[in-house]
Design an enzyme around this catalytic site. Structure first.
Site, PDB file in Angstrom:
ATOM      1  N   HIS A  19      -0.999  -8.852  -2.886  1.00 44.93           N
ATOM      2  CA  HIS A  19      -0.701 -10.155  -2.273  1.00 44.93           C
ATOM      3  C   HIS A  19      -1.576 -11.242  -2.904  1.00 44.93           C
ATOM      4  O   HIS A  19      -1.095 -12.332  -3.223  1.00 44.93           O
ATOM      5  CB  HIS A  19      -1.016 -10.141  -0.768  1.00 44.93           C
ATOM      6  CG  HIS A  19      -0.147  -9.249   0.067  1.00 44.93           C
ATOM      7  ND1 HIS A  19      -0.666  -8.288   0.897  1.00 44.93           N
ATOM      8  CD2 HIS A  19       1.198  -9.184   0.213  1.00 44.93           C
ATOM      9  CE1 HIS A  19       0.320  -7.684   1.539  1.00 44.93           C
ATOM     10  NE2 HIS A  19       1.468  -8.193   1.130  1.00 44.93           N
ATOM     11  N   LYS A  43       8.796  -5.926  15.176  1.00 42.90           N
ATOM     12  CA  LYS A  43       7.927  -5.123  14.326  1.00 42.90           C
ATOM     13  C   LYS A  43       6.609  -4.818  15.035  1.00 42.90           C
ATOM     14  O   LYS A  43       6.107  -5.646  15.794  1.00 42.90           O
ATOM     15  CB  LYS A  43       7.649  -5.955  13.058  1.00 42.90           C
ATOM     16  CG  LYS A  43       7.369  -5.124  11.853  1.00 42.90           C
ATOM     17  CD  LYS A  43       7.428  -5.979  10.600  1.00 42.90           C
ATOM     18  CE  LYS A  43       6.673  -5.265   9.503  1.00 42.90           C
ATOM     19  NZ  LYS A  43       6.820  -5.889   8.224  1.00 42.90           N
ATOM     20  N   ARG A  92       7.938  -6.022  -6.614  1.00 47.32           N
ATOM     21  CA  ARG A  92       7.321  -4.847  -7.232  1.00 47.32           C
ATOM     22  C   ARG A  92       8.392  -4.092  -8.007  1.00 47.32           C
ATOM     23  O   ARG A  92       8.645  -4.374  -9.166  1.00 47.32           O
ATOM     24  CB  ARG A  92       6.660  -3.970  -6.168  1.00 47.32           C
ATOM     25  CG  ARG A  92       5.374  -4.557  -5.615  1.00 47.32           C
ATOM     26  CD  ARG A  92       4.919  -3.857  -4.373  1.00 47.32           C
ATOM     27  NE  ARG A  92       5.949  -3.924  -3.337  1.00 47.32           N
ATOM     28  CZ  ARG A  92       5.773  -3.574  -2.072  1.00 47.32           C
ATOM     29  NH1 ARG A  92       4.627  -3.111  -1.681  1.00 47.32           N
ATOM     30  NH2 ARG A  92       6.742  -3.692  -1.196  1.00 47.32           N
ATOM     31  N   SER A 130       0.784  -2.483   1.843  1.00 43.69           N
ATOM     32  CA  SER A 130      -0.128  -2.450   2.997  1.00 43.69           C
ATOM     33  C   SER A 130      -0.043  -1.105   3.695  1.00 43.69           C
ATOM     34  O   SER A 130      -1.059  -0.558   4.122  1.00 43.69           O
ATOM     35  CB  SER A 130       0.231  -3.555   3.989  1.00 43.69           C
ATOM     36  OG  SER A 130       0.204  -4.807   3.370  1.00 43.69           O
TER      37      SER A 130
END
Ligand code: PNS
Length: 165
Positions: A19, A43, A92, A130
């Site tokens: 990040h 979430k 990514r 993460s």
């Protein structure tokens, strides 16, 4: 000329070096970058909103045109309210692409004034996420290559007490 403002949104649960790389590169391209920790009620997060933004603030303290915020709502609305012309996302692998493409098109529909820009991740961060970082920390592994050094102990304190450096 008006200030060019970009938004870097995410869960940042927790912020990683991946990040930080994207934020740093965005800050070199825009006058101001707002890093916004989004709150999604569907979430479950490991870190509280305040913990997430505190870790982002510590990690970006050296980048003078970065501001940190949190938001509970639509990203497209946040961008409009804050005069942002771009949403910056890191990509990514191909596995990120489909979901990111869907979000970019949705945000464009909701707010046609804002462009989503994708920055390719740096090679060393290709596999970094993460959730991987948290899994390693919980199991007592070394996460020091994956997160900004200033927040290492904050993460360990919560996920692996006793392993603090
Ligand atoms: O770090 P993440 O979890 O990949 O970030 C996802 C995030 C927070 C950027 C995304 O869920 C988001 O933009 N949420 C805000 C809600 C929203 O605007 N939804 C509609 C467009 S997708």
């Amino acid at each position: 000329m008006s200030k060019r403002i970009a938004v870097c949104p995410g869960s940042f649960d927790c912020i990683t070096l991946g990040h930080l790389d994207i934020i740093t590169r965005a800050a070199a391209m825009f006058d101001e970058v707002i890093v916004v920790a989004m709150i999604n009620h569907q979430k479950t997060y490991t870190f509280t909103p305040q913990e997430r933004i505190d870790m982002i603030k510590k990690s970006t303290a050296d980048i003078k045109n970065v501001r940190v915020d949190m938001y509970d709502g639509l990203l497209a609305d946040y961008a409009a309210k804050n005069g942002a012309s771009a949403i910056i996302k890191g990509l990514r692998a191909m596995s990120d692409f489909e979901y990111e493409f869907q979000m970019a098109l949705t945000n464009k529909k909701l707010n046609p004034e804002v462009e989503t820009l994708f920055l390719t991740t740096s090679a060393q961060n290709m596999y970094l996420s993460s959730s991987m970082v948290k899994q390693i920390a919980i199991m007592g592994g070394d996460i020091s290559d994956f997160v900004p050094p200033v927040i290492l102990n904050d993460i360990l304190k919560k996920l692996s007490p006793g392993k603090q450096k």
